[in-house]
Scaffold this active site. Structure first.
Site, PDB file in Angstrom:
ATOM      1  CG  HIS A 308      -2.085   0.909   1.078  1.00 17.06           C
ATOM      2  ND1 HIS A 308      -2.031   2.256   1.309  1.00 17.06           N
ATOM      3  CD2 HIS A 308      -3.343   0.647   0.664  1.00 17.06           C
ATOM      4  CE1 HIS A 308      -3.215   2.785   1.066  1.00 17.06           C
ATOM      5  NE2 HIS A 308      -4.025   1.831   0.664  1.00 17.06           N
ATOM      6  CG  ASP A 366      -8.213  -4.542  -2.894  1.00 18.78           C
ATOM      7  OD1 ASP A 366      -7.433  -3.596  -3.100  1.00 18.78           O
ATOM      8  OD2 ASP A 366      -9.455  -4.429  -2.925  1.00 18.78           O
TER       9      ASP A 366
HETATM   10  C1  SDX Z   1      -6.164  -0.122  -3.071  1.00 19.60           C
HETATM   11  O1  SDX Z   1      -4.455   4.492  -2.316  1.00 19.60           O
HETATM   12  C2  SDX Z   1      -5.400   3.820  -1.629  1.00 19.60           C
HETATM   13  O2  SDX Z   1      -5.806   4.180  -0.548  1.00 19.60           O
HETATM   14  C3  SDX Z   1      -5.938   2.592  -2.377  1.00 19.60           C
HETATM   15  C4  SDX Z   1      -6.941   1.752  -1.598  1.00 19.60           C
HETATM   16  C5  SDX Z   1      -8.243   2.496  -1.356  1.00 19.60           C
HETATM   17  O3  SDX Z   1      -8.969   2.124  -0.424  1.00 19.60           O
HETATM   18  O4  SDX Z   1      -8.585   3.395  -2.218  1.00 19.60           O
HETATM   19  O5  SDX Z   1      -6.380   1.366  -0.344  1.00 19.60           O
HETATM   20  C6  SDX Z   1      -7.342   0.495  -2.385  1.00 19.60           C
HETATM   21  O6  SDX Z   1      -5.921   0.194  -4.209  1.00 19.60           O
HETATM   22  C7  SDX Z   1      -5.279  -1.055  -2.289  1.00 19.60           C
HETATM   23  C8  SDX Z   1      -4.042  -1.529  -3.120  1.00 19.60           C
HETATM   24  C9  SDX Z   1      -4.509  -2.647  -4.053  1.00 19.60           C
HETATM   25  N1  SDX Z   1      -3.446  -3.009  -5.010  1.00 19.60           N
HETATM   26  C10 SDX Z   1      -2.790  -4.170  -4.926  1.00 19.60           C
HETATM   27  O7  SDX Z   1      -2.956  -4.982  -4.013  1.00 19.60           O
HETATM   28  C11 SDX Z   1      -1.856  -4.437  -6.090  1.00 19.60           C
HETATM   29  C12 SDX Z   1      -0.502  -4.949  -5.574  1.00 19.60           C
HETATM   30  N2  SDX Z   1       0.161  -3.876  -4.852  1.00 19.60           N
HETATM   31  C13 SDX Z   1       0.955  -2.969  -5.575  1.00 19.60           C
HETATM   32  O8  SDX Z   1       0.962  -2.926  -6.922  1.00 19.60           O
HETATM   33  C14 SDX Z   1       1.526  -1.794  -4.796  1.00 19.60           C
HETATM   34  O9  SDX Z   1       1.865  -2.251  -3.534  1.00 19.60           O
HETATM   35  C15 SDX Z   1       0.641  -0.582  -4.689  1.00 19.60           C
HETATM   36  C16 SDX Z   1       0.168  -0.111  -6.017  1.00 19.60           C
HETATM   37  C17 SDX Z   1      -0.541  -0.881  -3.830  1.00 19.60           C
HETATM   38  C18 SDX Z   1       1.456   0.542  -4.013  1.00 19.60           C
HETATM   39  O10 SDX Z   1       2.470   0.841  -4.881  1.00 19.60           O
HETATM   40  P1  SDX Z   1       3.547   2.005  -4.534  1.00 19.60           P
HETATM   41  O11 SDX Z   1       3.224   2.680  -3.264  1.00 19.60           O
HETATM   42  O12 SDX Z   1       3.700   2.864  -5.737  1.00 19.60           O
HETATM   43  O13 SDX Z   1       4.835   1.173  -4.257  1.00 19.60           O
HETATM   44  P2  SDX Z   1       5.851   0.746  -5.360  1.00 19.60           P
HETATM   45  O14 SDX Z   1       5.132   0.195  -6.554  1.00 19.60           O
HETATM   46  O15 SDX Z   1       6.786   1.875  -5.570  1.00 19.60           O
HETATM   47  O16 SDX Z   1       6.581  -0.484  -4.644  1.00 19.60           O
HETATM   48  C19 SDX Z   1       7.591  -0.233  -3.664  1.00 19.60           C
HETATM   49  C20 SDX Z   1       8.473  -1.474  -3.724  1.00 19.60           C
HETATM   50  C21 SDX Z   1       8.875  -1.843  -5.151  1.00 19.60           C
HETATM   51  O17 SDX Z   1      10.132  -2.494  -5.072  1.00 19.60           O
HETATM   52  P3  SDX Z   1      11.461  -1.589  -5.436  1.00 19.60           P
HETATM   53  O18 SDX Z   1      11.223  -1.047  -6.846  1.00 19.60           O
HETATM   54  O19 SDX Z   1      11.527  -0.500  -4.385  1.00 19.60           O
HETATM   55  O20 SDX Z   1      12.601  -2.580  -5.371  1.00 19.60           O
HETATM   56  O21 SDX Z   1       7.727  -2.611  -3.232  1.00 19.60           O
HETATM   57  C22 SDX Z   1       7.576  -3.567  -4.291  1.00 19.60           C
HETATM   58  C23 SDX Z   1       7.855  -2.858  -5.595  1.00 19.60           C
HETATM   59  O22 SDX Z   1       8.374  -3.764  -6.550  1.00 19.60           O
HETATM   60  N3  SDX Z   1       6.168  -4.004  -4.231  1.00 19.60           N
HETATM   61  C24 SDX Z   1       5.763  -5.257  -4.335  1.00 19.60           C
HETATM   62  C25 SDX Z   1       4.372  -5.198  -4.184  1.00 19.60           C
HETATM   63  N4  SDX Z   1       3.989  -3.940  -4.014  1.00 19.60           N
HETATM   64  C26 SDX Z   1       5.104  -3.202  -4.041  1.00 19.60           C
HETATM   65  N5  SDX Z   1       6.438  -6.405  -4.540  1.00 19.60           N
HETATM   66  C27 SDX Z   1       5.676  -7.531  -4.604  1.00 19.60           C
HETATM   67  N6  SDX Z   1       4.319  -7.569  -4.458  1.00 19.60           N
HETATM   68  C28 SDX Z   1       3.651  -6.412  -4.251  1.00 19.60           C
HETATM   69  N7  SDX Z   1       2.318  -6.437  -4.109  1.00 19.60           N
END
Ligand code: SDX
Length: 431
Positions: A308, A366
């Site tokens: 998140h 989720d």
């Molecule tokens: C919702 O914003 C809100 O409030 C949203 C929400 C709401 O109520 O409206 O809470 C609802 O959208 C919840 C999130 C649902 N999405 C997912 O579950 C999809 C999987 N998660 C991600 O794609 C990700 O964690 C996000 C999109 C939720 C957050 O992404 P960020 O904050 O932009 O973080 P990032 O992509 O920059 O990741 C940071 C690091 C990265 O590694 P590095 O590049 O630093 O080496 O963490 C890793 C990412 O690769 N990473 C993950 C991961 N999520 C982030 N690695 C593996 N699995 C994951 N799920």
């Protein structure tokens, strides 16, 4: 905006600029850069808005470190345990918990707006049966602006309120109709003798051929899922609604834009993607392979339902959702659900892995919601429509708040331009 005594000094090429600092009632201070470009001729740069406050708001507060989520100051676990969705809608819309009389009046109003214009039924028949229900919802909600002309004038507070009530009331009807259409069953009309959640379940699962009794356990679980998704500060879809609204677009167009944004698998589409991922994993012995893939920078695979932007310890909604998953599946006699077992094993394995701990990744809202929704009888394609239905009140509350701010203006970000500088056209024979 709170008075500001504090300032920050920015020095560029030997020239110093004083930037006001505003202090919130909770959360980090904000640096006011509204005059920066005019004074210093520079933009700030924050493509994912990781450090940017796009507005001020009094609706929802999230503390990512503490795993805290407050709606008008009330913690989400208390609202999920003691309140119900329409009361939370009132709280988000009007800022205070309603009296008994106010709540009764609000619930009556919503109940009497649940039907959609009969001619709108034709919209559904224009879609293929296998259209994703989110595609149908985007289309039908946008089309509401072609039917409800008496609630599209955003300068009229009463029309804004009627539009708010219509959207909260009709979203379950539209979502249920999208579902019924996708499975080739006749639409079920709303029933005024049922509460909000029971009415939605009835419209989804009843058929004209026989009586359908809504299980109160499922109805309570449904209502809690609505509450847990109601609002969440300036997330991507809410920010989309605010930006659409800033141009003066009508409320139905703005909410359709929010639905479109929510559909993405990185946002509201994650609940569908998460359950599909859990099914692909299949059983606990396959978890190590998927954990390794999630950590592999060369593999685009991510653990859906994990991570998140704001929460960095745990998502308080996921905590409540996990408890609800245990309760609902036990009550439904499917406590031995293999997908739930895989989900719990995956959560334990990921939380024990240094990679996820270092990057502060853990289940979000989720991760468990899809397990409950599937146990209740919904196909995965209906998971995000349920999220959209629930979040409508949050979008609308934030939309109302923005419009009630006389200082609000059209949102128009700038950019860091890295393209070609000016050059002359070259005739095709000279290329
Ligand atoms: C919702 O914003 C809100 O409030 C949203 C929400 C709401 O109520 O409206 O809470 C609802 O959208 C919840 C999130 C649902 N999405 C997912 O579950 C999809 C999987 N998660 C991600 O794609 C990700 O964690 C996000 C999109 C939720 C957050 O992404 P960020 O904050 O932009 O973080 P990032 O992509 O920059 O990741 C940071 C690091 C990265 O590694 P590095 O590049 O630093 O080496 O963490 C890793 C990412 O690769 N990473 C993950 C991961 N999520 C982030 N690695 C593996 N699995 C994951 N799920």
């Amino acid at each position: 905006m709170s008075d500001t005594q504090k300032t920050a000094t920015l020095t560029i090429d030997g020239q110093s600029y004083e930037l006001p600092i505003h202090s919130p009632t909770a959360g980090p201070d904000v640096l006011d850069i509204r005059k920066l470009y005019g004074q210093a001729g520079v933009f700030t740069y924050d493509p994912g808005f990781t450090s940017t406050a796009a507005c001020d708001s009094t609706i929802t507060y999230i503390d990512g470190e503490k795993g805290e989520l407050l709606h008008r100051g009330y913690p989400i676990d208390q609202l999920a345990g003691k309140s119900h969705y329409l009361e939370v809608c009132y709280l988000l819309l009007y800022g205070e918990l309603p009296s008994a009389a106010e709540l009764e009046d609000f619930e009556r109003t919503i109940t009497r707006h649940t039907m959609i214009h009969e001619q709108m039924h034709n919209f559904f028949r224009g879609f293929r049966r296998d259209a994703h229900p989110m595609a149908t919802m985007v289309g039908v909600v946008g089309a509401m602006s072609a039917f409800y002309h008496d609630s599209t004038d955003i300068s009229d507070p009463r029309q804004r309120e009627v539009a708010s009530h219509r959207l909260i009331a009709k979203m379950p009807t539209i979502a249920a109709m999208a579902y019924k259409y996708s499975i080739g069953q006749p639409f079920m009309y709303p029933r005024n003798d049922l509460d909000y959640a029971a009415n939605f379940l009835h419209m989804c699962f009843a058929v004209p051929a026989e009586e359908y009794h809504v299980d109160p356990i499922l109805s309570r679980a449904m209502d809690r899922i609505f509450t847990l998704h109601a609002d969440h500060e300036q997330n991507a879809s809410t920010s989309t609604v605010r930006l659409a609204s800033s141009s003066g677009a009508n409320p139905f167009a703005c909410i359709a834009a929010g639905i479109a944004c929510l559909w993405g698998p990185a946002h509201g589409g994650a609940n569908q993607a998460c359950l599909e991922m859990l099914k692909e994993i299949g059983s606990p012995e396959n978890i190590p392979e998927y954990i390794a893939r999630a950590k592999d920078k060369n593999d685009p695979f991510r653990l859906m339902g994990f991570g998140h932007r704001v929460y960095k310890n745990f998502d308080p909604r996921a905590t409540v959702m996990k408890q609800s998953a245990d309760e609902v599946l036990e009550l439904l006699g499917v406590e031995n659900n293999p997908i739930l077992a895989t989900a719990k094993e995956l959560e334990a394995a990921a939380l024990a892995d240094p990679y996820f701990a270092e990057k502060k990744l853990f289940p979000n809202v989720d991760f468990y919601s899809g397990i409950i929704l599937e146990a209740m009888g919904f196909p995965t394609s209906m998971f995000t429509p349920v999220f959209a239905l629930s979040r409508t009140v949050g979008w609308i509350s934030q939309w109302k708040e923005q419009l009630s701010d006389p200082a609000h203006k059209i949102g128009r970000p700038r950019q860091l331009y890295l393209g070609e500088t000016e050059r002359d056209y070259v005739d095709i024979e000279n290329r």
